[in-house]
Design an enzyme around this catalytic site. Structure first.
Site: not given
Lengths: 131, 118
Positions: A39, A77-79, A82
């Site tokens: 994501f 989820i890409c940090i 995010a």
């Protein structure tokens, strides 16, 4: 064939979630495997734990979590995307002296290196673009 | 080793999109992947010489493009029709690019293993 998928739009501002989900169902039904859903961009909002749509509407969180539980698909989820948008895991919130747990069960937060690995490990990497 | 093509379609500074795309490109470069870039549509403005994002308090993405060669990302392609449609010529861009006609883009893309657009 092994697939990995990237979702780039938020649940309510684009079709990437719906198209990606339908693609994954079709791939699984045809006997393929799906390693990972990554994501990115506004797609990270799919991992927001507090999403509470009315019961008669599409339940994205339930869909993703079923894919994760029943088919072992890694939900990443890409940090950096995010954190920029305020979605923090419990661990990261504590580090930032906050108390939120924004991340829905079944998801994990990691870096873009996971995207690169998915493109290496998968036979096909499919991007569902943002709005 | 797989060859990567990143398709740029967004103008600079309209959103965070280009900056986050650059993050993908830099990560691929950090993993020593072979990365090429193709600029289509409004993305041709990303390399437009003389742009500044300072008044918007936005990161200067052009400076990141200028630094890509340090990471061996220097295979840059611009669609000729996109340049013409935006009234630009390649001399107005800050980096050396190769142009490709719209008719050849599809065949060009088939030469890559992973194509990241959107």
């Amino acid at each position: 064939m092994k697939f990995a998928v990237q979702i780039n739009s938020s649940p309510y501002a684009g079709a990437a979630g719906e198209m990606g989900y339908q693609f994954i169902l079709a791939a699984l039904a045809s006997g393929h495997s799906v390693l990972q859903i990554f994501f990115y961009f506004d797609g990270i909002y799919h991992g927001l734990a507090a999403q509470l749509p009315p019961d008669d509407e599409r339940q994205f969180l339930r869909r993703w979590s079923q894919l994760s539980q029943q088919h072992g698909i890694d939900l990443v989820i890409c940090i950096s995307a995010a954190q920029r948008r305020g979605l923090l895991s419990l661990e990261e919130s504590r580090r930032q002296n906050r108390i939120d747990q924004d991340l829905a069960p079944g998801f994990r937060i990691s870096g873009l290196g996971q995207l690169v690995e998915a493109t290496i490990n998968a036979d096909r990497f499919i991007v569902f673009p943002g709005a | 080793m797989k060859k990567y093509l990143i398709i740029m379609r967004h103008p600079p500074h309209g959103s965070i999109h280009v900056q986050e795309q650059l993050d993908i490109i830099l990560t691929l470069a950090a993993f020593d992947r072979a990365v090429s870039l193709l600029f289509l549509d409004e993305s041709v403005f990303q390399l437009f010489r003389g742009q500044s994002a300072e008044q918007y308090d936005h990161k200067e993405t052009l400076a990141i493009f200028d630094a890509l060669a340090l990471y061996d990302v220097d295979d840059l392609w611009v669609e000729a029709e996109s340049l013409i449609e935006k009234g630009l010529v390649s001399e107005q861009l800050t980096l050396p690019v190769k142009t490709i006609s719209r008719a050849r883009v599809s065949q060009f893309m088939s030469g890559f293993d992973v194509i990241l657009g959107g």
